[in-house]
Enzyme design. Sequence first.
Site, PDB file in Angstrom:
ATOM      1  N   HIS A  37       2.600 -10.767 -43.307  1.00 23.30           N
ATOM      2  CA  HIS A  37       3.574  -9.807 -43.405  1.00 23.30           C
ATOM      3  C   HIS A  37       5.048  -9.993 -43.842  1.00 23.30           C
ATOM      4  O   HIS A  37       5.301 -11.224 -44.292  1.00 23.30           O
ATOM      5  CB  HIS A  37       3.622  -9.546 -41.811  1.00 23.30           C
ATOM      6  CG  HIS A  37       4.355 -10.634 -40.987  1.00 23.30           C
ATOM      7  ND1 HIS A  37       5.751 -10.831 -40.957  1.00 23.30           N
ATOM      8  CD2 HIS A  37       3.737 -11.708 -40.266  1.00 23.30           C
ATOM      9  CE1 HIS A  37       5.780 -11.935 -40.322  1.00 23.30           C
ATOM     10  NE2 HIS A  37       4.498 -12.511 -39.694  1.00 23.30           N
ATOM     11  N   GLU A 108      -1.283 -13.843 -34.697  1.00 16.55           N
ATOM     12  CA  GLU A 108      -0.687 -15.101 -34.973  1.00 16.55           C
ATOM     13  C   GLU A 108      -0.995 -16.235 -33.653  1.00 16.55           C
ATOM     14  O   GLU A 108      -1.339 -15.599 -32.867  1.00 16.55           O
ATOM     15  CB  GLU A 108       0.731 -14.778 -35.125  1.00 16.55           C
ATOM     16  CG  GLU A 108       1.613 -16.181 -35.627  1.00 16.55           C
ATOM     17  CD  GLU A 108       1.181 -16.875 -36.661  1.00 16.55           C
ATOM     18  OE1 GLU A 108       0.019 -17.162 -36.823  1.00 16.55           O
ATOM     19  OE2 GLU A 108       2.067 -17.023 -37.570  1.00 16.55           O
TER      20      GLU A 108
END
Length: 173
Positions: A37, A108
């Site tokens: 990202h 994550e």
Amino acid sequence: LLGDLGSLQPSRAILGAAGRRICAVPTNEATVVLLRHGETEWSLNGRHTGLSDIDLTENGRNEAREAGKRLAGIKFDHVLTSPLKRARETCELAGYGAGAQTTDELTEWNYGEYEGITTVEIQQSRPDWWLFSDGCPGGESAGDVGNRVDPLIERAREAGGSWLFVAHGHVLR
């Protein structure tokens, strides 16, 4: 660029967009492209950002669009993204949001007690701390993350084709 990402035939390809890397790592049966990202306020100042759902900065949005330009013209058989908004928005801005599926496997690392703080701050009380060997109190170890992600990697190997995984720095490592 190392290799020819356009044909998805390299042994390894790395693209940089404003300091971000995109890696294509083919397996015997599948090619998987990893896209981290774009920048967030927390990544900008080095804070561990696991399960906190932090927005991209405007620079992070620009990085995502730049990544999309670098991937332009590549059609993926499968596009998977972390459910966290910074990864989903990166996927959308890169031009792959329409057919993307979210999967918890790409969430994550859970940093537990270390969520929102920097490595420097952690090492003030644990000078030899290293995420990959020590894990996080109240969060995940490297083994935990591997157990979560390995089935996804196996799924890609078994299905074959080309895959785009849009996620986060540590889980992609």
